[in-house]
Design an enzyme around this catalytic site. Structure first.
Site, mmCIF file in Angstrom:
data_model
loop_
_atom_site.group_PDB
_atom_site.id
_atom_site.type_symbol
_atom_site.label_atom_id
_atom_site.label_comp_id
_atom_site.label_asym_id
_atom_site.label_seq_id
_atom_site.Cartn_x
_atom_site.Cartn_y
_atom_site.Cartn_z
ATOM 1 C CG HIS A 194 -1.909 1.132 1.203
ATOM 2 N ND1 HIS A 194 -3.260 0.905 1.007
ATOM 3 C CD2 HIS A 194 -1.762 2.475 1.313
ATOM 4 C CE1 HIS A 194 -3.888 2.083 1.018
ATOM 5 N NE2 HIS A 194 -2.999 3.042 1.201
ATOM 6 C CG HIS A 203 -1.067 7.062 -1.290
ATOM 7 N ND1 HIS A 203 -2.298 7.202 -1.875
ATOM 8 C CD2 HIS A 203 -1.256 6.329 -0.173
ATOM 9 C CE1 HIS A 203 -3.211 6.598 -1.128
ATOM 10 N NE2 HIS A 203 -2.605 6.050 -0.082
ATOM 11 C CD GLN A 228 -5.920 11.101 -2.611
ATOM 12 O OE1 GLN A 228 -5.301 10.675 -3.577
ATOM 13 N NE2 GLN A 228 -5.302 11.607 -1.578
ATOM 14 C CG HIS A 260 -7.501 4.317 0.733
ATOM 15 N ND1 HIS A 260 -6.956 3.922 -0.457
ATOM 16 C CD2 HIS A 260 -6.519 4.976 1.411
ATOM 17 C CE1 HIS A 260 -5.689 4.334 -0.496
ATOM 18 N NE2 HIS A 260 -5.407 4.968 0.607
ATOM 19 C CD GLU A 294 -6.644 6.493 5.988
ATOM 20 O OE1 GLU A 294 -7.018 6.548 4.810
ATOM 21 O OE2 GLU A 294 -5.512 6.869 6.367
ATOM 22 C CG ASP A 318 -0.764 5.120 3.653
ATOM 23 O OD1 ASP A 318 -1.144 5.197 2.472
ATOM 24 O OD2 ASP A 318 -1.456 5.518 4.607
#
Ligand code: FE2
Length: 429
Positions: A60, A62, A155, A213, A216, A312
């Site tokens: 995971h 970004h 997102q 996701h 969270e 992440d």
């Protein structure tokens, strides 16, 4: 043979003979794993009994935001909300060239850390799909030595952000591998559930994996993982769906979780926790006691659910630290989940290696004949020592070739009557 690594200790997860083994490599594949291999190779490396592991896998990440630290300003409060605002400020100024350069620089760091596979979410809430184009380019550029798997990540919300579903479909059409989502960020719980249904149906129809996701949040009522499991089960997607973060599970009622875990197991939904980020971003509205927000890792493992740890973020609007070191991630996960038992510590190492590889769907991952010749020689004798020391990656091999070397960490001492060097390993007379 092209390369032989001699006297390698293998991690627990590899089926192995007792004692050190030699690993023979030819044409980018492992062809032999046995003690005292009687073959010659163009290059031989003596591991001296050190741990040789298949490469680290980050389940995971970004990559579209990485190494943007300080652009256009730093996150002064260090909170999730300021991070989101900061990303919003940065987005209009992103250029494809800058995205590619930052991602390539991160991939250099990753290779040097023995991290040879990364699943990265890519924001698709931008009609230009600039980040998608940039990361597809990066994927092509690093393909000779690294596996990047891209997730189309709406997102700003699939239903909340205008045109997001169309953008996501375009991104998949361009070659993005996995369907993402963010149900807890939609306007309502009902919208969140609807986004999960739409995305899972789309993925099932296209034969793609799903990684959302999911929840969270510190809100114990954020239960989209239940919907994700139900949809995975309904659509026959067992083993192809992952929920990332799942931090609301930290705060959920125990009785509810006792129903949820078997449901996730039945649906074959994997969990990806991100210990560094979860414990820094969650629980921010608490006074004391402060929740830490990491999902229920040991309980999931005990229930037979696949669990990986992800990094992440590295030096981006949400997290100012990091260097692509999955041993740091495993080390933090071990502490936060209180996984200090001997089997539990090894499970934390698996969470950044074999488990992550299984979740990403790699079929030739491991140290056994037939596997891809990707491996890392660590300056440690076993996985626990590797995590304790965040051990140096002495040699990194990708596709059968040495792609990185690092020196061992040693300190010279000048003390009367004491050794001249320390290596931080336990030596007994
Ligand atoms: Fe994330």
């Amino acid at each position: 043979m092209d390369l032989i690594i001699r006297r390698a200790a293998l991690p627990r997860s590899a089926a192995q003979p007792h004692g050190p083994v030699d690993i023979g490599i030819e044409h980018g594949r492992i062809v032999a794993v046995e003690p005292k291999l009687s073959a010659a190779a163009r290059e031989e490396i003596d591991a001296h009994g050190s741990l040789v592991t298949p490469p680290f896998v980050d389940a995971h990440f970004h990559m579209d935001a990485t190494l943007s630290y300080g652009l256009p300003r730093v996150n002064a409060s260090g909170t999730l909300l300021e991070g989101i605002a900061l990303w919003g400020e940065l987005k209009p100024h992103l250029t494809q060239q800058a995205l590619v350069e930052r991602a390539l620089q991160y991939c250099d760091w990753a290779v040097a850390r023995g991290l040879l596979a990364i699943r990265t979410h890519v924001d698709v809430c931008d009609a230009r799909l600039l980040a998608v184009e940039a990361l597809l380019e990066v994927k092509r550029r690093v393909a000779p030595y690294m596996d990047l798997q891209l997730v189309a990540f709406p997102q700003d919300g699939l239903l909340r952000s205008q045109g997001a579903f169309e953008n996501l479909k375009r991104a998949i059409g361009m070659g993005v591998d996995v369907v993402g989502g963010i149900p807890h960020f939609e306007r309502t719980m009902a919208d969140g559930a609807e986004s999960v249904r739409l995305l899972c149906e789309f993925a099932a129809q296209k034969g793609l994996r799903v990684d959302m996701h999911c929840d969270e949040s510190d809100d114990p009522m954020s239960r989209h993982v239940e919907t994700l499991a139900a949809q995975a089960h309904r659509l026959g997607m067992q083993g192809r769906v992952a929920g990332s973060h799942l931090t609301s599970m930290h705060s959920m009622d125990n009785y509810y979780v006792s129903k949820l875990l078997p449901l996730m197991r039945e649906a074959g939904v994997a969990a990806i926790a991100n210990p560094l980020i979860n414990i820094t971003l969650q629980g921010r509205s608490d006074t004391y006691p402060k929740r830490r927000g990491m999902t229920r890792v040991p309980e999931m493992l005990a229930a037979g659910i696949d669990v990986a740890f992800g990094h992440d973020c590295v030096m981006d609007p949400w997290y100012s630290l990091g260097s692509g070191d999955m041993l740091e991630v495993a080390h933090m996960g071990l502490h936060v989940a209180q996984m200090t038992g001997i089997d539990a510590m090894h499970a934390c190492f698996d969470a950044v290696t074999v488990n992550a590889a299984r979740i990403l769907g790699f079929e030739r991952y491991g140290i056994a004949p037939g596997c891809d010749a990707n491996l890392v020689v660590l300056d440690a004798r076993d996985a626990v020592e590797a995590m304790r020391l965040r051990a140096a990656r002495l040699v990194v091999v990708s596709r059968g070739k040495v792609v990185s070397r690092s020196p061992a960490a040693r300190a010279a001492l000048s003390l009367e009557g004491r050794p001249t060097e320390v290596d931080f390993k336990l030596h007994r007379a």
